[in-house]
Design a protein around this motif. Sequence first.
Motif, PDB file in Angstrom:
ATOM      1  N   GLU A  29     -21.024  40.116 -26.108  1.00  0.00           N
ATOM      2  CA  GLU A  29     -22.403  40.376 -25.677  1.00  0.00           C
ATOM      3  C   GLU A  29     -23.354  39.481 -26.475  1.00  0.00           C
ATOM      4  N   SER A  30     -24.218  38.735 -25.747  1.00  0.00           N
ATOM      5  CA  SER A  30     -25.199  37.877 -26.443  1.00  0.00           C
ATOM      6  C   SER A  30     -26.464  37.714 -25.591  1.00  0.00           C
ATOM      7  N   SER A  31     -26.848  38.773 -24.858  1.00  0.00           N
ATOM      8  CA  SER A  31     -27.937  38.572 -23.890  1.00  0.00           C
ATOM      9  C   SER A  31     -29.332  38.530 -24.522  1.00  0.00           C
ATOM     10  N   CYS A  32     -29.470  39.158 -25.691  1.00  0.00           N
ATOM     11  CA  CYS A  32     -30.817  39.217 -26.283  1.00  0.00           C
ATOM     12  C   CYS A  32     -30.752  38.766 -27.742  1.00  0.00           C
ATOM     13  N   ASP A  33     -30.914  39.709 -28.685  1.00  0.00           N
ATOM     14  CA  ASP A  33     -30.917  39.293 -30.087  1.00  0.00           C
ATOM     15  C   ASP A  33     -29.747  39.866 -30.877  1.00  0.00           C
ATOM     16  N   ASP A  34     -28.826  40.578 -30.215  1.00  0.00           N
ATOM     17  CA  ASP A  34     -27.650  41.092 -30.924  1.00  0.00           C
ATOM     18  C   ASP A  34     -26.415  40.312 -30.496  1.00  0.00           C
ATOM     19  N   THR A  35     -25.665  39.829 -31.490  1.00  0.00           N
ATOM     20  CA  THR A  35     -24.391  39.193 -31.165  1.00  0.00           C
ATOM     21  C   THR A  35     -23.319  40.246 -31.378  1.00  0.00           C
ATOM     22  N   SER A  36     -22.510  40.504 -30.363  1.00  0.00           N
ATOM     23  CA  SER A  36     -21.541  41.586 -30.516  1.00  0.00           C
ATOM     24  C   SER A  36     -20.212  41.243 -29.867  1.00  0.00           C
ATOM     25  N   ALA A  37     -19.136  41.774 -30.478  1.00  0.00           N
ATOM     26  CA  ALA A  37     -17.783  41.610 -29.916  1.00  0.00           C
ATOM     27  C   ALA A  37     -17.050  42.930 -30.108  1.00  0.00           C
ATOM     28  N   ALA A  38     -16.193  43.269 -29.134  1.00  0.00           N
ATOM     29  CA  ALA A  38     -15.473  44.547 -29.204  1.00  0.00           C
ATOM     30  C   ALA A  38     -14.109  44.412 -28.558  1.00  0.00           C
ATOM     31  N   ILE A  39     -13.209  45.272 -29.005  1.00  0.00           N
ATOM     32  CA  ILE A  39     -11.872  45.319 -28.401  1.00  0.00           C
ATOM     33  C   ILE A  39     -11.657  46.695 -27.776  1.00  0.00           C
ATOM     34  N   PHE A  40     -11.257  46.692 -26.510  1.00  0.00           N
ATOM     35  CA  PHE A  40     -10.987  47.922 -25.754  1.00  0.00           C
ATOM     36  C   PHE A  40      -9.524  47.879 -25.342  1.00  0.00           C
ATOM     37  N   ASP A  81      -3.320  41.223 -32.543  1.00  0.00           N
ATOM     38  CA  ASP A  81      -3.080  39.782 -32.575  1.00  0.00           C
ATOM     39  C   ASP A  81      -3.878  39.183 -31.409  1.00  0.00           C
ATOM     40  N   LYS A  82      -4.640  38.133 -31.654  1.00  0.00           N
ATOM     41  CA  LYS A  82      -5.493  37.586 -30.575  1.00  0.00           C
ATOM     42  C   LYS A  82      -4.672  37.146 -29.355  1.00  0.00           C
ATOM     43  N   HIS A  83      -3.417  36.841 -29.574  1.00  0.00           N
ATOM     44  CA  HIS A  83      -2.574  36.414 -28.446  1.00  0.00           C
ATOM     45  C   HIS A  83      -2.191  37.574 -27.531  1.00  0.00           C
ATOM     46  N   LYS A  84      -2.536  38.799 -27.976  1.00  0.00           N
ATOM     47  CA  LYS A  84      -2.227  39.986 -27.152  1.00  0.00           C
ATOM     48  C   LYS A  84      -3.398  40.346 -26.215  1.00  0.00           C
ATOM     49  N   ILE A  85      -4.537  39.631 -26.378  1.00  0.00           N
ATOM     50  CA  ILE A  85      -5.707  39.932 -25.520  1.00  0.00           C
ATOM     51  C   ILE A  85      -5.382  39.504 -24.084  1.00  0.00           C
ATOM     52  N   ASP A  86      -5.673  40.393 -23.113  1.00  0.00           N
ATOM     53  CA  ASP A  86      -5.350  40.100 -21.713  1.00  0.00           C
ATOM     54  C   ASP A  86      -6.474  39.375 -20.975  1.00  0.00           C
ATOM     55  N   ALA A  87      -7.724  39.649 -21.373  1.00  0.00           N
ATOM     56  CA  ALA A  87      -8.856  38.991 -20.698  1.00  0.00           C
ATOM     57  C   ALA A  87     -10.098  39.073 -21.574  1.00  0.00           C
ATOM     58  N   ILE A  88     -11.021  38.136 -21.328  1.00  0.00           N
ATOM     59  CA  ILE A  88     -12.291  38.140 -22.069  1.00  0.00           C
ATOM     60  C   ILE A  88     -13.422  38.485 -21.106  1.00  0.00           C
ATOM     61  N   ALA A  89     -14.108  39.596 -21.404  1.00  0.00           N
ATOM     62  CA  ALA A  89     -15.270  39.996 -20.598  1.00  0.00           C
ATOM     63  C   ALA A  89     -16.520  39.561 -21.348  1.00  0.00           C
ATOM     64  N   PHE A  90     -17.470  39.010 -20.633  1.00  0.00           N
ATOM     65  CA  PHE A  90     -18.685  38.513 -21.295  1.00  0.00           C
ATOM     66  C   PHE A  90     -19.901  38.835 -20.440  1.00  0.00           C
ATOM     67  N   THR A  91     -21.068  38.931 -21.082  1.00  0.00           N
ATOM     68  CA  THR A  91     -22.323  39.183 -20.359  1.00  0.00           C
ATOM     69  C   THR A  91     -22.762  37.912 -19.654  1.00  0.00           C
ATOM     70  N   LEU A  92     -22.881  38.000 -18.329  1.00  0.00           N
ATOM     71  CA  LEU A  92     -23.352  36.849 -17.546  1.00  0.00           C
ATOM     72  C   LEU A  92     -24.877  36.881 -17.431  1.00  0.00           C
ATOM     73  N   GLY A  93     -25.465  38.077 -17.494  1.00  0.00           N
ATOM     74  CA  GLY A  93     -26.912  38.275 -17.380  1.00  0.00           C
ATOM     75  C   GLY A  93     -27.159  39.733 -17.092  1.00  0.00           C
ATOM     76  N   PRO A  94     -28.396  40.208 -16.979  1.00  0.00           N
ATOM     77  CA  PRO A  94     -29.611  39.441 -17.238  1.00  0.00           C
ATOM     78  C   PRO A  94     -29.851  39.297 -18.740  1.00  0.00           C
ATOM     79  N   GLY A  95     -30.720  38.347 -19.094  1.00  0.00           N
ATOM     80  CA  GLY A  95     -31.023  38.151 -20.506  1.00  0.00           C
ATOM     81  C   GLY A  95     -31.724  36.817 -20.730  1.00  0.00           C
ATOM     82  N   LEU A  96     -31.833  36.463 -21.996  1.00  0.00           N
ATOM     83  CA  LEU A  96     -32.455  35.185 -22.368  1.00  0.00           C
ATOM     84  C   LEU A  96     -31.425  34.084 -22.130  1.00  0.00           C
ATOM     85  N   ILE A  97     -31.831  33.055 -21.415  1.00  0.00           N
ATOM     86  CA  ILE A  97     -30.844  32.068 -20.971  1.00  0.00           C
ATOM     87  C   ILE A  97     -30.140  31.376 -22.158  1.00  0.00           C
TER      88      ILE A  97
END
Length: 333
Positions: free
Chosen positions: A9-20, A69-85
């Motif tokens: 997540e990086s749409s505004c002023d917080d940089t965030s990462a999470a594992i689900f 282990d990062k090699h075990k991650i199946d997919a990367i979800a990211f914020t496409l919008g809305p937000g500051l470009i």
Amino acid sequence: MNVIILGIESSCDDTSAAIFKNGKILSNCVANQDAHKQYGGIVPEVASRAHQINIIPVVDKAIKDAGIDKHKIDAIAFTLGPGLIGSLIVGVSFAKSFALSLEIPMIEVNHMQAHVLAHFAEDPKPEFPFLCLTVSGGHTQIVLVRDFLDMELIGTTIDDAAGEAFDKTGKLLGLDYPAGPLIDKLAKKGNPVFKFTEPKIQDLDFSFSGLKTSILYFLKKQLKENPDFIKENLNDICASVQDRIVSILINKLKMAVSKTGIKEICIAGGVSANSALRATLETTGKEEGWNTFIPNFEFCTDNAAMIAVTGYYKFLQKEFTDQSISPVARYQL
Ligand code: KG4
Ligand code: ZN
């Protein structure tokens, strides 16, 4: 099926990462940016640069905290919008490069949809269909949620967002940005003795710019008579403003319930961290026979856990995206 999703997540002023992983949040790291305080609001250029600095350490920490282990991650979800470009570009570009290097798919996520699905980051979870009042610094929405990925916007603000009403009032009172949490804190020591009128807006839509103007004129008038008015009455002013914002939100929720007949009620977004809104929702829910759901603080304000959760449900539907994707500043729900 073992599914591990990295959310970014990086749409505004917080940089965030999470594992689900399989319906559970294993980590949720957030780097806040204090740099905007001195400007009284978010400076997009400053935000983008801070994301650039924060993104690798934050993703690294999320993976380490989750103990995977990062090699075990199946997919990367990211914020496409809305937000500051500029902010979105940092997260999207990082997601693209990391997905390329790990040779895994990417999933685009709508930030507003993710705020709603933050309710599935922990228990108890609402049942479909439910209504969600999403209140943040940029949005005020009532969403009818039929399923994880089936949402309808049934009410929205025609001008400022609820969070903006808090932040802009704070600016008038000389409080630091973001003023929402500060007003919440000061209001606890005051009483809502000043009455600001409730705007008459049709249907399930909201308006907050009139409230801001009436606070401005009220303060101007009072300061003319007593230059120390704000200093002497700060707690009561905060309590009064907060009281009106909360009543606007709760009254529209009541209207939405009577229109839809749905009594499963959620709140989401940064303003849902507000203690008066949380308390009023709870008491109103008891009076009206609603089932209310209020997320933990860490899932109210911007976070990547909600992005990872949304990514998980899109993963199950195989809704992947490719490297040609670019961020969308105005992304409708
Ligand atoms: O969802 P969020 O973190 O970011 C956006 O997507 O906008 O929401 C930030 C907004 C800000 O306007 C901030 O003042 C407000 O949420 N906020 C609060 C509280 N905590 C954050 N407003 C009132 N009371 C709070 N406790
Ligand atoms: Zn948000």
